[in-house]
Design a protein around this motif. Structure first.
Motif, PDB file in Angstrom:
ATOM      1  N   PRO A 104       0.601  -1.284  -0.054  1.00 54.78           N
ATOM      2  CA  PRO A 104       0.105   0.153   0.319  1.00 54.78           C
ATOM      3  C   PRO A 104       1.264   1.263  -0.307  1.00 54.78           C
ATOM      4  O   PRO A 104       0.744   2.550  -0.345  1.00 54.78           O
ATOM      5  CB  PRO A 104      -0.280  -0.185   1.308  1.00 54.78           C
ATOM      6  N   SER A 105       2.010   1.187   0.495  1.00 57.23           N
ATOM      7  CA  SER A 105       3.308   2.492   0.517  1.00 57.23           C
ATOM      8  C   SER A 105       3.854   2.627  -1.327  1.00 57.23           C
ATOM      9  O   SER A 105       3.509   3.949  -1.326  1.00 57.23           O
ATOM     10  CB  SER A 105       4.146   1.737   1.449  1.00 57.23           C
ATOM     11  N   GLU A 106       3.637   1.518  -2.016  1.00 52.98           N
ATOM     12  CA  GLU A 106       3.299   2.534  -3.192  1.00 52.98           C
ATOM     13  C   GLU A 106       2.323   1.470  -4.122  1.00 52.98           C
ATOM     14  O   GLU A 106       2.217   0.413  -5.343  1.00 52.98           O
ATOM     15  CB  GLU A 106       4.150   0.936  -3.723  1.00 52.98           C
ATOM     16  N   PRO A 107       1.394   2.245  -4.441  1.00 52.53           N
ATOM     17  CA  PRO A 107       0.001   1.555  -4.916  1.00 52.53           C
ATOM     18  C   PRO A 107      -0.347   1.595  -6.045  1.00 52.53           C
ATOM     19  O   PRO A 107      -2.116   0.990  -6.666  1.00 52.53           O
ATOM     20  CB  PRO A 107      -0.590   2.675  -4.104  1.00 52.53           C
ATOM     21  N   ASP A 108       0.610   2.221  -6.766  1.00 58.55           N
ATOM     22  CA  ASP A 108      -0.256   1.980  -8.243  1.00 58.55           C
ATOM     23  C   ASP A 108       0.199   0.952  -9.296  1.00 58.55           C
ATOM     24  O   ASP A 108       0.007   0.924 -10.074  1.00 58.55           O
ATOM     25  CB  ASP A 108       0.683   3.059  -9.070  1.00 58.55           C
ATOM     26  N   ALA A 109       1.113  -0.144  -8.121  1.00 56.06           N
ATOM     27  CA  ALA A 109       1.169  -1.396  -9.312  1.00 56.06           C
ATOM     28  C   ALA A 109       1.339  -2.564  -8.230  1.00 56.06           C
ATOM     29  O   ALA A 109       2.040  -1.946  -7.258  1.00 56.06           O
ATOM     30  CB  ALA A 109       1.916  -1.397 -10.058  1.00 56.06           C
ATOM     31  N   LEU A 110       0.968  -3.738  -8.995  1.00 56.52           N
ATOM     32  CA  LEU A 110       1.009  -5.127  -8.429  1.00 56.52           C
ATOM     33  C   LEU A 110       2.564  -5.632  -8.564  1.00 56.52           C
ATOM     34  O   LEU A 110       2.784  -5.507  -9.537  1.00 56.52           O
ATOM     35  CB  LEU A 110       0.090  -6.197  -8.924  1.00 56.52           C
ATOM     36  N   ARG A 111       3.394  -5.694  -8.093  1.00 54.96           N
ATOM     37  CA  ARG A 111       5.076  -6.825  -8.247  1.00 54.96           C
ATOM     38  C   ARG A 111       4.238  -8.384  -8.617  1.00 54.96           C
ATOM     39  O   ARG A 111       3.209  -9.069  -7.803  1.00 54.96           O
ATOM     40  CB  ARG A 111       5.470  -7.011  -6.954  1.00 54.96           C
ATOM     41  N   VAL A 112       4.749  -8.671  -9.587  1.00 55.72           N
ATOM     42  CA  VAL A 112       4.496  -9.775 -10.124  1.00 55.72           C
ATOM     43  C   VAL A 112       5.526 -10.742 -10.555  1.00 55.72           C
ATOM     44  O   VAL A 112       6.808 -10.788 -10.738  1.00 55.72           O
ATOM     45  CB  VAL A 112       3.763 -10.448 -11.573  1.00 55.72           C
ATOM     46  N   SER A 113       5.327 -12.133  -9.949  1.00 61.08           N
ATOM     47  CA  SER A 113       6.450 -12.956 -10.680  1.00 61.08           C
ATOM     48  C   SER A 113       5.629 -14.849 -10.819  1.00 61.08           C
ATOM     49  O   SER A 113       4.636 -15.491  -9.902  1.00 61.08           O
ATOM     50  CB  SER A 113       7.027 -13.245  -8.754  1.00 61.08           C
ATOM     51  N   ARG A 114       6.596 -15.503 -11.790  1.00 63.09           N
ATOM     52  CA  ARG A 114       5.909 -15.714 -12.382  1.00 63.09           C
ATOM     53  C   ARG A 114       6.765 -17.272 -12.763  1.00 63.09           C
ATOM     54  O   ARG A 114       7.370 -17.423 -13.282  1.00 63.09           O
ATOM     55  CB  ARG A 114       5.223 -15.923 -14.044  1.00 63.09           C
ATOM     56  N   PRO A 115       6.336 -18.435 -11.470  1.00 63.67           N
ATOM     57  CA  PRO A 115       7.455 -19.671 -11.169  1.00 63.67           C
ATOM     58  C   PRO A 115       7.350 -20.183 -12.323  1.00 63.67           C
ATOM     59  O   PRO A 115       8.161 -21.128 -12.929  1.00 63.67           O
ATOM     60  CB  PRO A 115       7.213 -20.220 -10.508  1.00 63.67           C
ATOM     61  N   SER A 116       6.393 -20.371 -12.976  1.00 64.74           N
ATOM     62  CA  SER A 116       6.041 -21.930 -13.849  1.00 64.74           C
ATOM     63  C   SER A 116       4.565 -21.229 -14.902  1.00 64.74           C
ATOM     64  O   SER A 116       4.054 -20.311 -14.341  1.00 64.74           O
ATOM     65  CB  SER A 116       5.368 -23.328 -13.263  1.00 64.74           C
ATOM     66  N   GLY A 117       4.947 -21.869 -16.306  1.00 64.91           N
ATOM     67  CA  GLY A 117       3.512 -21.213 -17.108  1.00 64.91           C
ATOM     68  C   GLY A 117       4.219 -20.526 -18.035  1.00 64.91           C
ATOM     69  O   GLY A 117       5.195 -19.668 -17.757  1.00 64.91           O
ATOM     70  N   GLU A 118       3.884 -20.113 -19.271  1.00 66.26           N
ATOM     71  CA  GLU A 118       3.776 -19.143 -20.184  1.00 66.26           C
ATOM     72  C   GLU A 118       3.432 -19.280 -21.173  1.00 66.26           C
ATOM     73  O   GLU A 118       2.040 -20.186 -20.902  1.00 66.26           O
ATOM     74  CB  GLU A 118       5.426 -19.200 -20.713  1.00 66.26           C
ATOM     75  N   ALA A 119       2.873 -18.579 -21.367  1.00 69.14           N
ATOM     76  CA  ALA A 119       2.407 -17.938 -22.097  1.00 69.14           C
ATOM     77  C   ALA A 119       2.246 -18.819 -23.919  1.00 69.14           C
ATOM     78  O   ALA A 119       3.062 -19.226 -24.215  1.00 69.14           O
ATOM     79  CB  ALA A 119       1.495 -16.626 -23.436  1.00 69.14           C
ATOM     80  N   ALA A 120       1.171 -19.661 -24.995  1.00 69.75           N
ATOM     81  CA  ALA A 120       0.913 -20.141 -25.500  1.00 69.75           C
ATOM     82  C   ALA A 120       1.911 -19.054 -26.904  1.00 69.75           C
ATOM     83  O   ALA A 120       1.842 -18.021 -27.337  1.00 69.75           O
ATOM     84  CB  ALA A 120       0.019 -21.053 -25.914  1.00 69.75           C
ATOM     85  N   PRO A 121       2.204 -20.283 -28.238  1.00 70.30           N
ATOM     86  CA  PRO A 121       3.096 -19.626 -28.597  1.00 70.30           C
ATOM     87  C   PRO A 121       1.590 -18.213 -29.785  1.00 70.30           C
ATOM     88  O   PRO A 121       0.718 -19.130 -29.665  1.00 70.30           O
ATOM     89  CB  PRO A 121       3.051 -19.905 -29.859  1.00 70.30           C
ATOM     90  N   GLY A 122       2.099 -17.447 -29.931  1.00 70.65           N
ATOM     91  CA  GLY A 122       1.446 -16.326 -30.236  1.00 70.65           C
ATOM     92  C   GLY A 122      -0.683 -15.888 -29.379  1.00 70.65           C
ATOM     93  O   GLY A 122      -1.242 -15.429 -30.003  1.00 70.65           O
TER      94      GLY A 122
END
Length: 230
Positions: free
Chosen positions: A141-159
């Motif tokens: 809440p002290s940096e309210p303009d964004a979410l910090r996101v981490s993606r340990p596994s998975g990715e978008a399919a091609p395209g």
């Protein structure tokens, strides 16, 4: 003339009404300000919050009826997506997430989880049932303009693109934008959506490159998870 004892009792009753969510308008605004400035009132508020929270200790858990399950599905993504959610095996996760979010909303309305005037930090793990996709989200809440996101596994399919959605109560899903292509990144949160985070479920859908062409998800919902306090 009101004595110190009478004033103390009035403050205790006011704090109880505050915790129970019975105050409105200017009376509520004054009570909120006192939480930040009046240590004695803050102590009374915390004491009532603890007492009321203890009442739930004796409540036995119960499975939701089928009609409630169906209602939650419709509110999340519409009736046309019910069979899809079941085929993906996401119904148990989404039901638990939605119920947790609803329970958390009730607790928030009772002001039982207020640690300080700034508000708590938040987190969520958005995970597929087989954990082929896991997205970890943190909100400071002290940096309210964004979410910090981490993606340990998975990715978008091609395209294709992975899109992040916020689901608050009965409202339709709202897009927070595409997940960063990198494993670590940030996702902007519009100011008007920030108050909804504490009562939200976050979900990730598979969308065409660049994101959903509609107001809601158009591709499969790959993962979901409730927002909780740190």
């Amino acid at each position: 003339m009101t004595g110190a004892g009478d004033q103390h009792e009035e403050d205790r009753l006011l704090a109880a009404e505050h915790v129970l969510g019975l105050l409105e308008g200017e009376e509520l605004a004054r009570a909120e300000r006192r939480l930040e400035t009046d240590a004695a009132y803050r102590d009374a508020h915390a004491a009532w919050a603890e007492d009321f929270a203890a009442l739930a200790d004796e409540v036995a858990p119960a499975a939701p009826p089928a009609r409630l399950r169906q209602a939650i599905e419709r509110r999340l993504f519409g009736a046309r997506r019910e069979s899809l959610l079941r085929r993906l095996g996401l119904w148990p996760a989404l039901t638990a997430a939605a119920l947790a979010a609803g329970t958390y909303a009730v607790v928030t309305n009772l002001d039982l989880l207020r640690p300080d005037p700034v508000g708590p930090g938040l987190q969520a793990e958005i995970a597929a049932e087989d954990r082929s996709l896991v997205v970890q989200v943190a909100y400071d809440p002290s940096e309210p303009d964004a979410l910090r996101v981490s993606r340990p596994s998975g990715e978008a399919a091609p395209g294709r693109s992975l899109e992040l959605w916020l689901i608050a109560g009965e409202a339709a899903p709202v897009s927070l934008g595409l997940l960063p292509e990198d494993r670590e990144g940030r996702v902007s949160v519009p100011e008007e959506l920030r108050p909804m985070l504490m009562q939200a479920v976050l979900a990730v859908s598979d969308e065409p490159a660049g994101g959903s062409p509609a107001a809601g998800p158009t591709g499969p919902v790959l993962a979901a998870g409730p927002v909780t306090t740190l």
